[in-house]
Every structure is written in structure tokens, then in C-alpha cells.
Scaffold this active site. Structure first.
Site, PDB file in Angstrom:
ATOM      1  N   LYS A 135     -29.735  11.434  -2.582  1.00 17.52           N
ATOM      2  CA  LYS A 135     -30.212  12.738  -2.132  1.00 17.52           C
ATOM      3  C   LYS A 135     -31.715  12.625  -1.893  1.00 17.52           C
ATOM      4  O   LYS A 135     -32.465  12.338  -2.819  1.00 17.52           O
ATOM      5  CB  LYS A 135     -29.902  13.801  -3.190  1.00 17.52           C
ATOM      6  CG  LYS A 135     -30.132  15.216  -2.680  1.00 17.52           C
ATOM      7  CD  LYS A 135     -29.439  16.237  -3.555  1.00 17.52           C
ATOM      8  CE  LYS A 135     -29.862  17.648  -3.176  1.00 17.52           C
ATOM      9  NZ  LYS A 135     -29.275  18.637  -4.079  1.00 17.52           N
ATOM     10  N   GLY A 148     -35.030  15.820   5.588  1.00 20.73           N
ATOM     11  CA  GLY A 148     -34.063  15.026   4.824  1.00 20.73           C
ATOM     12  C   GLY A 148     -34.611  14.392   3.560  1.00 20.73           C
ATOM     13  O   GLY A 148     -33.916  13.653   2.869  1.00 20.73           O
ATOM     14  N   ASP A 282     -20.450  25.782   1.259  1.00 23.12           N
ATOM     15  CA  ASP A 282     -20.768  24.353   1.397  1.00 23.12           C
ATOM     16  C   ASP A 282     -21.227  23.772   0.065  1.00 23.12           C
ATOM     17  O   ASP A 282     -21.367  22.554  -0.056  1.00 23.12           O
ATOM     18  CB  ASP A 282     -21.848  24.139   2.472  1.00 23.12           C
ATOM     19  CG  ASP A 282     -23.096  24.977   2.234  1.00 23.12           C
ATOM     20  OD1 ASP A 282     -22.953  26.213   2.137  1.00 23.12           O
ATOM     21  OD2 ASP A 282     -24.187  24.413   2.125  1.00 23.12           O
ATOM     22  N   ASN A 283     -21.465  24.614  -0.919  1.00 22.88           N
ATOM     23  CA  ASN A 283     -21.874  24.131  -2.237  1.00 22.88           C
ATOM     24  C   ASN A 283     -20.745  24.260  -3.261  1.00 22.88           C
ATOM     25  O   ASN A 283     -20.985  24.303  -4.462  1.00 22.88           O
ATOM     26  CB  ASN A 283     -23.108  24.898  -2.726  1.00 22.88           C
ATOM     27  CG  ASN A 283     -24.348  24.554  -1.901  1.00 22.88           C
ATOM     28  OD1 ASN A 283     -24.401  23.520  -1.255  1.00 22.88           O
ATOM     29  ND2 ASN A 283     -25.337  25.423  -1.924  1.00 22.88           N
TER      30      ASN A 283
HETATM   31  P1  AMP Z   1     -28.488  23.695   0.275  1.00 19.27           P
HETATM   32  O1  AMP Z   1     -29.208  24.976   0.192  1.00 19.27           O
HETATM   33  O2  AMP Z   1     -29.084  22.601  -0.552  1.00 19.27           O
HETATM   34  O3  AMP Z   1     -27.022  23.801   0.049  1.00 19.27           O
HETATM   35  O4  AMP Z   1     -28.662  23.195   1.782  1.00 19.27           O
HETATM   36  C1  AMP Z   1     -28.102  23.851   2.873  1.00 19.27           C
HETATM   37  C2  AMP Z   1     -28.151  22.934   4.074  1.00 19.27           C
HETATM   38  O5  AMP Z   1     -29.515  22.627   4.411  1.00 19.27           O
HETATM   39  C3  AMP Z   1     -27.452  21.613   3.867  1.00 19.27           C
HETATM   40  O6  AMP Z   1     -26.874  21.241   5.089  1.00 19.27           O
HETATM   41  C4  AMP Z   1     -28.598  20.703   3.503  1.00 19.27           C
HETATM   42  O7  AMP Z   1     -28.272  19.372   3.739  1.00 19.27           O
HETATM   43  C5  AMP Z   1     -29.720  21.217   4.399  1.00 19.27           C
HETATM   44  N1  AMP Z   1     -31.055  20.903   3.855  1.00 19.27           N
HETATM   45  C6  AMP Z   1     -31.658  21.456   2.787  1.00 19.27           C
HETATM   46  N2  AMP Z   1     -32.865  20.883   2.564  1.00 19.27           N
HETATM   47  C7  AMP Z   1     -33.047  19.945   3.513  1.00 19.27           C
HETATM   48  C8  AMP Z   1     -34.087  19.010   3.814  1.00 19.27           C
HETATM   49  N3  AMP Z   1     -35.196  18.887   3.088  1.00 19.27           N
HETATM   50  N4  AMP Z   1     -33.899  18.218   4.891  1.00 19.27           N
HETATM   51  C9  AMP Z   1     -32.793  18.306   5.625  1.00 19.27           C
HETATM   52  N5  AMP Z   1     -31.782  19.149   5.389  1.00 19.27           N
HETATM   53  C10 AMP Z   1     -31.891  19.961   4.345  1.00 19.27           C
HETATM   54 MG    MG Z   2     -25.859  22.163  -0.330  1.00 26.43          MG
END
Ligand code: AMP
Ligand code: MG
Length: 522
Positions: A135, A148, A282-283
Site C-alpha cells: 500500500k 498512489g 469498496d472497503n
Molecule cells: P479509500 O478512501 O482509501 O477507500 O480510497 C478510495 C479510492 O481512492 C480507492 O480507489 C483508492 O485506491 C483511491 N486513493 C486514495 N488515496 C489515494 C492516493 N494517495 N493515490 C491514489 N489513489 C488513492
Molecule cells: Mg479503500
């Protein structure tokens, strides 16, 4: 499949070492459709479950935290920061980012995908094949507008919390390692225009798979039944081998199991006072594992309306007390994604009822443990409602209250002084009335050993993680190590640790970013 457009900054397969000597497999890549293009810019990908993605080479990787017990299940020696920070891809790995969609805060968000996660591959472990995923190892086709990468603070939070949850007995993905990358990453912690450079880091996390509710949803939403079917077949074959897609009844039987594990996971969250913070579909892991540690938090003063996530303050959709209902809502969205596989999709409705029933059973059993009731009686419902009220008459620390309750010798509120954030004299009578009722219910002999297993003494309070982060940002990882060790035995008294860690939230943490306020920025 061709590796096209591989960026020169990205790592190429090389070398031998402990990771290369693991038994790697690529079941997910072999059995589900993939994107013909590897790497490349952020984009919409069609009819695929993954895109080959090579991790970014960290300029100066250093291994900082390591989970020895987890490494042992993989027969893996400590080391190889250059691989675990994403710099080097060794023989056997075939890195990819997963494509998925999801409902975010109640709205369909379309394609999301692993924007900052890259799976290295699948490896054999004592407990069966597991996926190793980095990650924060850089841009993927699903990164959308972001980089990313991950920062040290959020990586420490993920590492420590997933390991703490595991030792609390809460189903969760695990963390094997945390490496700093030696790179600085620009972040706006509260999304208010105050950008700052932070240290980059990468966590290697481990789970049977990182398949989510949203992994199925994306194909149903795009009308891609063939990919949906391939993903379900793969998931059943390897992760739910006692189920099949033979007919509607088989699909329903599988969905009932997913409902059960989801209900169990959320009942554990409620037991330990954990608030996930971003329960988007998605989580939600298909395995009923806690996944994606972002702006999560732990209840300190018992307030069912609390969420740590600043992005959610106006609606507080993902507040502590609403997590069981959100679990049902998410499950409903996942069930909808199975409709294309069914002759008579109405049969799926029973799964939601099943979720409710199973959750209630777990919830009742949770209270039997937390209050040392011995066994469940319907009238206990009233006792619990009254406790819920009395806990909110004054700011009361959830973890300390329940832990002290395990040791009480008679119904006297004085025993809980340490759990209150203010003067409790005004509410003494209410408290003593409830304690007396409970004491009568357990006939002066609560099941203390059950209570001590249901009510942890140590959880990863937000301020505890913050103390560890503050030190780590100065290069000192000893607090991280101390917490990692403390939280391996959360139900043990560990008297020597009490003064420092068995305590209420300090005043400095009340309104500090990272303690009471967290955003998705990571
Ligand atoms: P999350 O809130 O962690 O569930 O993220 C929601 C979406 O945003 C997912 O597709 C993650 O992979 C993407 N995402 C969150 N932070 C980043 C980041 N720093 N770079 C790229 N994608 C991100
Ligand atoms: Mg996520």
C-alpha cells in the site's frame, strides 16, 4: 499478456532472496480477465478485474516495522526493504492493481480500483494461500487524480491497527511490514489548502484476498456478466470451496455466508469500540475482514454518534452506532450485483433478513460477555438500553469503564472514577441505580473470565497512535514498537504498561488533528 508502456521509474523483476524463495502463485491473474495494457495513465478500464502494475522504486527504502508472527506463517525472514517498499520485483511476483467500483457515502461512484495498492502476488502460508499487497507503492491505472503514494502517519496507523485488531480477535487483514521510502510526499491533511511535505512509506499487507463488495459491483454496473461470472467462479473456487454457482439456491447459500462473516466482523467492532470511518462498499471485504484502515477511530467517551472522519461530519453516516445498519445497506448493494447470475433474484432478499438475525445473535452474545451475564435473557435488552443511556449522562471512557466493570466488587460508582472525564457527582444516583440492577441480574457473581475476554484493557486509541507517529516522524520507532508489543496482548493486565497506556484521552488530544479529527488524506 504484453507488458506495455512500462515506465523506467518502475521496478523490473530481478534477484533471489527470502521473498523470491516463497511459493508464489497467480490464481487471480490466471482465472479472471485482465486489462491488455500494463501500467500507463489513470484511466477507465473495461471488462477486466486487474491491470498489471509495476511498483515504484523507492529511492532509499528502510524496513521500520515487522510482524514476526505473521512472517513466521509465511516462513519469511526479516528484511528486503528494497522489495517491501516497492523498489524491486523478485521472481515469482506478477504485480497488479485490482479494478473495482463502489458506493461512496451512499452514492454509486463508478470505477475506483486500487489507486494506491499493488498486489505482488499470492503465496503459500501456514493458513493457505494469501495475497501480499503493497500500500503506497505508487501510481496505478486506478489512481485517478492522486499519486498512489502513502505517508508515514497513515502507514503507521494501518500497520499498528491491523495488528491490534488481529490480537483483539477482530477479523482483519494483516500487516507484515512498514518501510519508509526516503521520498517526500505532498499532502493537505485537512483538505484546507495547507499543503506540506511528509515522509513516504509503504505497508505490505496480507489477506486471503483483497476482493471487495465493489469488485463484483463494477461488473454488474457495467453489464459485464462474463467478467462478473469469472470473478464469482474464482472467488468460490478458492475462498468458498463449499459453495458453487450451480443454481440460485447455491448462490444464496454463499451470500448467506458472506452476510454471516460481515455481521460477525461488525459485532466485534461494536464490542471493542472501533469506528471504521469509511464503510464504502469498496472497503467491505468479501471475507468479512476489516479492510482499508483510513480515518478510523476508537470510542473514548462513549458516544454512539461519533465518527472520526472529518469528511463525514455533516451526515455522520459512518458513526459508531450506525455501523450495523450500514453493514446491511452495503450487503444489499452487493446482493444487487449478484442479480445477473440468478434466475429468480428475489431469493436474495432472505439474505438481508439473515444478516439481521445473525447480527442480533452476535450482538446479544457480545453483551453476555461484556456484562458477564452467563447467558442471554430477553429482559437483558432493557438493562442494555439503560446502560446505553447512563453511559451518556457524563463523558465516560468506554474501554476503561468496561475493563473496570470486570473487577468491581459491588454496585458502587466510585469504582469508575478513572473512567469519567468530568465530575460525576450529579449523575451518581443514576449510575448506582444501573449498577445495582446489573449486580442483581448477575446475582453478585458476574462471569468475570468471560468479561475479561470481551473487554480489552488496551486498544489503539487515536492519541496513542499519534504519540507513536510524532516520534516516528523524528526517526524514533521505539513507541511504534512498544505499542505493537503492548497490543499483542490486549486482554492481559500488563501492569507495567498501565500508567502510560491504560488511561483516558489526554486533554491535548481532544481537538488535535490525527486524534479527534481525521480525513481520508493519506
Ligand atoms: P479509500 O478512501 O482509501 O477507500 O480510497 C478510495 C479510492 O481512492 C480507492 O480507489 C483508492 O485506491 C483511491 N486513493 C486514495 N488515496 C489515494 C492516493 N494517495 N493515490 C491514489 N489513489 C488513492
Ligand atoms: Mg479503500
Amino acid at each position: 499478456m504484453n507488458r506495455t508502456q512500462v515506465d523506467s521509474n518502475h521496478a523490473q523483476p530481478e534477484g533471489m532472496g527470502p521473498l523470491a524463495s516463497l511459493e508464489w502463485s497467480r490464481r487471480f491473474l490466471d482465472e479472471t480477465p485482465g486489462d491488455p495494457q500494463a501500467d500507463g495513465p489513470s484511466r477507465q478500464v473495461a471488462e477486466a478485474c486487474w491491470s498489471r502494475t509495476t511498483p515504484f522504486a523507492a529511492p532509499s527504502p528502510e524496513l521500520r516495522l515487522w510482524s514476526e508472527a505473521l512472517a513466521n506463517t509465511l516462513s519469511l525472514e526479516r528484511g528486503e526493504a528494497e522489495v517491501l517498499a516497492g523498489g524491486k520485483v523478485v521472481a515469482g511476483m506478477d504485480p497488479y492493481a485490482q479494478r473495482y467500483g463502489g458506493h461512496q457515502f451512499g452514492n454509486w461512484a463508478g470505477q475506483l480500483g486500487d489507486g494506491r495498492a499493488i498486489t505482488l502476488g499470492e503465496v503459500a502460508s501456514d493458513g493457505g494461500v494469501v495475497e501480499l499487497q503493497l500500500k503506497g507503492a505508487g501510481h496505478t491505472p486506478y489512481s485517478r487524480f492522486a499519486d498512489g503514494k502513502a505517508v508515514l502517519r497513515s502507514s503507521i496507523r494501518e500497520f499498528l491497527c491491523s495488528e491490534a485488531m488481529h490480537h483483539l480477535g477482530v477479523p482483519t487483514t494483516r500487516a507484515l511490514s512498514l518501510c519508509t521510502t526516503g521520498e517526500s510526499v505532498m499532502r493537505d491533511v485537512l483538505y484546507n489548502g495547507n499543503k506540506a511535505l511528509e515522509q513516504g512509506a509503504v505497508v505490505c499487507r496480507v489477506a486471503p484476498s483483497f476482493i471487495r463488495f465493489g469488485s463484483f459491483q463494477i461488473h454488474a454496473a457495467t453489464g459485464d456478466d462474463a467478467t462478473l461470472r469469472a470473478l464469482v467462479e474464482h472467488t468460490l473456487r478458492h475462498h468458498f470451496p463449499s459453495h458453487s454457482m450451480a443454481d440460485d439456491a447455491s448462490v444464496v447459500a454463499w451470500a448467506r455466508e458472506v452476510a454471516e462473516t460481515t455481521a460477525l466482523m461488525i459485532s466485534h467492532w461494536m464490542r471493542v469500540g472501533f469506528v471504521h470511518g469509511v464503510m464504502n462498499t469498496d472497503n467491505m471485504s468479501i471475507h468479512g475482514l476489516t479492510i482499508d484502515y483510513g480515518p478510523y477511530g476508537w470510542l473514548e467517551d462513549y458516544n454512539p454518534g461519533w465518527t472520526p472522519n472529518t469528511t463525514d461530519v455533516s451526515n455522520r453516516r459512518y458513526r459508531y452506532g450506525q455501523q450495523p445498519q450500514i453493514g446491511a445497506w452495503n450487503l444489499a448493494r452487493w446482493l444487487e450485483s449478484l442479480i445477473p447470475l440468478m434466475d429468480e433474484p428475489e431469493a436474495l432478499e432472505s439474505v438481508l433478513d439473515h444478516y439481521g438475525e445473525v447480527f442480533n445473535q452476535h450482538h446479544n452474545q457480545m453483551w453476555v460477555g461484556k456484562l458477564g451475564l452467563g447467558s442471554w435473557q430477553e429482559e437483558d435488552q432493557v438493562l442494555i438500553q439503560e446502560l446505553n443511556t447512563v453511559l451518556q449522562t457524563i463523558e465516560t471512557d468506554m474501554t476503561i469503564f468496561f475493563r473496570l466493570l470486570c473487577h468491581i466488587e459491588g454496585p458502587d460508582v466510585d469504582h469508575f472514577k478513572q473512567a469519567f472525564y468530568g465530575d460525576f457527582s450529579a449523575v451518581e444516583a443514576d449510575w448506582n441505580a444501573w449498577l445495582t440492577k446489573w449486580w442483581q441480574r448477575v446475582q453478585g457473581a458476574p462471569n468475570r473470565s468471560a468479561m475479561l475476554q470481551a473487554n480489552p484493557k488496551y486498544v489503539l486509541r487515536n492519541w496513542m497512535a499519534q504519540v507513536a507517529i510524532d516520534a516516528a516522524e523524528q526517526g524514533d520507532f521505539t513507541v511504534c514498537e512498544a505499542l505493537h508489543s503492548l497490543l499483542k496482548q490486549p486482554y492481559e493486565e500488563q501492569i507495567a504498561m498501565e500508567e502510560e497506556w491504560f488511561c483516558k484521552r489526554p486533554e491535548w488530544a481532544r481537538n488535535r488533528v490525527g486524534c479527534s479529527m481525521l480525513s481520508c488524506s493519506s
